[in-house]
Design an enzyme around this catalytic site. Structure first.
Site, PDB file in Angstrom:
ATOM      1  N   ASN A  26     107.211  33.121 -37.043  1.00 40.74           N
ATOM      2  CA  ASN A  26     107.032  32.769 -35.633  1.00 40.74           C
ATOM      3  C   ASN A  26     108.227  31.972 -35.101  1.00 40.74           C
ATOM      4  OD1 ASN A  26     106.716  30.322 -36.883  1.00 40.74           O
ATOM      5  ND2 ASN A  26     104.580  30.018 -36.296  1.00 40.74           N
ATOM      6  N   ASP A  31     110.623  19.142 -45.277  1.00 34.09           N
ATOM      7  CA  ASP A  31     109.199  19.008 -44.983  1.00 34.09           C
ATOM      8  C   ASP A  31     108.370  18.917 -46.262  1.00 34.09           C
ATOM      9  OD1 ASP A  31     109.755  21.638 -45.687  1.00 34.09           O
ATOM     10  OD2 ASP A  31     109.177  22.493 -43.780  1.00 34.09           O
ATOM     11  N   GLU A  54     106.699  24.202 -35.212  1.00 31.72           N
ATOM     12  CA  GLU A  54     106.057  25.430 -34.773  1.00 31.72           C
ATOM     13  C   GLU A  54     106.366  25.693 -33.296  1.00 31.72           C
ATOM     14  OE1 GLU A  54     104.786  27.220 -36.984  1.00 31.72           O
ATOM     15  OE2 GLU A  54     103.359  26.219 -38.289  1.00 31.72           O
ATOM     16  N   HIS A  89     109.560  29.314 -36.610  1.00 35.38           N
ATOM     17  CA  HIS A  89     109.604  27.882 -36.956  1.00 35.38           C
ATOM     18  C   HIS A  89     110.779  27.586 -37.897  1.00 35.38           C
ATOM     19  CE1 HIS A  89     106.589  28.436 -40.529  1.00 35.38           C
ATOM     20  NE2 HIS A  89     107.791  28.325 -41.029  1.00 35.38           N
TER      21      HIS A  89
HETATM   22  C1  F6R Z   1     110.265  25.336 -45.937  1.00 40.66           C
HETATM   23  C2  F6R Z   1     110.378  25.459 -44.500  1.00 40.66           C
HETATM   24  C3  F6R Z   1     109.872  26.665 -43.769  1.00 40.66           C
HETATM   25  C4  F6R Z   1     110.338  27.974 -44.383  1.00 40.66           C
HETATM   26  C5  F6R Z   1     109.816  29.163 -43.598  1.00 40.66           C
HETATM   27  C6  F6R Z   1     110.187  30.483 -44.241  1.00 40.66           C
HETATM   28  O1  F6R Z   1     110.781  24.108 -46.375  1.00 40.66           O
HETATM   29  O2  F6R Z   1     110.855  24.561 -43.901  1.00 40.66           O
HETATM   30  O3  F6R Z   1     110.328  26.593 -42.439  1.00 40.66           O
HETATM   31  O4  F6R Z   1     111.740  28.000 -44.416  1.00 40.66           O
HETATM   32  O5  F6R Z   1     108.418  29.087 -43.502  1.00 40.66           O
HETATM   33  O6  F6R Z   1     109.524  30.591 -45.464  1.00 40.66           O
HETATM   34  P1  F6R Z   1     109.824  31.770 -46.470  1.00 40.66           P
HETATM   35  O7  F6R Z   1     111.211  31.577 -46.963  1.00 40.66           O
HETATM   36  O8  F6R Z   1     108.804  31.610 -47.565  1.00 40.66           O
HETATM   37  O9  F6R Z   1     109.674  33.041 -45.694  1.00 40.66           O
END
Ligand code: F6R
Length: 243
Positions: A136, A67, A143, A138
């Site tokens: 959440n 992403d 989401e 994701h």
């Molecule tokens: C990042 C991504 C997100 C993160 C998720 C957890 O490329 O795809 O889904 O993996 O938001 O983020 P952290 O590791 O910062 O808790």
């Protein structure tokens, strides 16, 4: 699904690195799907150390990231291109022309997402997809919703994701409100999936994702239906699992 609980965050990174390195050794020209966020940093540190020590090489590896924030150029220090260069690509022997991220500056969302999905399809999708886990549930920026998004697409980030990511920006107003992300279907086409999570504040969502019902309100729960998933969590994130 294989679930591994480690004592520490650093150990989570080194155990996850073993999974990535096994893939790279078995197929030196592997296509890796990569993630950003704070969770995989210890994993990227281990991969960097092992590359510098000559144990692994990225010379023939191709990567596709999950992403990218819409509107941020790769030079912005919160863009995912900047993150990947900083934590991995600039530290290992990878050919940067084989590292792919969605272009957050392309205003034509449909064209950008369709082109990325086609590139992945033409490449045969990824051998190993690395995922983090949002609070959440994701994965990528898919989401919670009433359906599982299939292909690469534009998303409006939820308030909880914007708030969670605000720690990395000067203020919450600076956090982009949209992103381009691979779809759940794109992720599920990976031949192997490796998910990492750490910290007590991920314990509930780790349990709901991997030991709860498969529902689009918890996007990561779909991974229960994939044939080859390894989940590596530290003991805080794994504290509510029934093992
Ligand atoms: C990042 C991504 C997100 C993160 C998720 C957890 O490329 O795809 O889904 O993996 O938001 O983020 P952290 O590791 O910062 O808790």
């Amino acid at each position: 699904m294989k679930i591994i609980v480690t004592d520490t965050y650093e150990e989570m990174g080194s155990v996850a690195a073993q999974v990535v390195e096994a893939q790279m050794e078995a197929k030196p020209d592997s296509i890796l799907g990569l993630a950003t966020g704070t969770t995989p940093i210890s994993l990227y540190d281990t991969l960097t150390e092992d590359c510098k020590a000559g144990k692994i090489s990225f010379a023939d590896i191709t990567t596709y990231n999950l992403d990218e924030y819409r509107g941020l150029p790769g030079t912005h220090d919160q863009s995912y291109r900047y993150f990947m260069d900083k934590y991995l690509f600039d530290r290992v022997d990878i050919d940067k022309s084989r590292t792919h991220l969605l272009d957050g500056t392309n205003p034509d969302a449909d064209a950008e997402c369709a082109a990325y999905e086609k590139e992945l399809a033409d490449a045969g999708y990824v051998d190993l997809q690395l995922l983090g886990l949002g609070h959440n549930g994701h994965i990528g920026f898919n989401e919670p919703a009433d359906h599982f998004p299939v292909d690469t697409h534009l998303v409006d980030l939820t308030e909880s994701t914007i708030t969670a990511n605000a720690r990395l920006f000067d203020s919450v107003e600076d956090v982009p409100t949209q992103a381009y992300t691979m779809g759940i279907g794109t992720c599920m086409k990976a031949r192997k999936i490796l998910l990492v999570a750490n910290g007590a504040n991920k314990a509930r969502i780790v349990r709901d994702s991997f030991q709860g019902p498969v529902v689009p309100q918890v996007p990561a729960s779909i991974l229960q239906l994939h044939a080859d998933v390894t989940v590596v969590v530290d003991k805080e994130a794994g504290s509510l699992l029934d093992l």
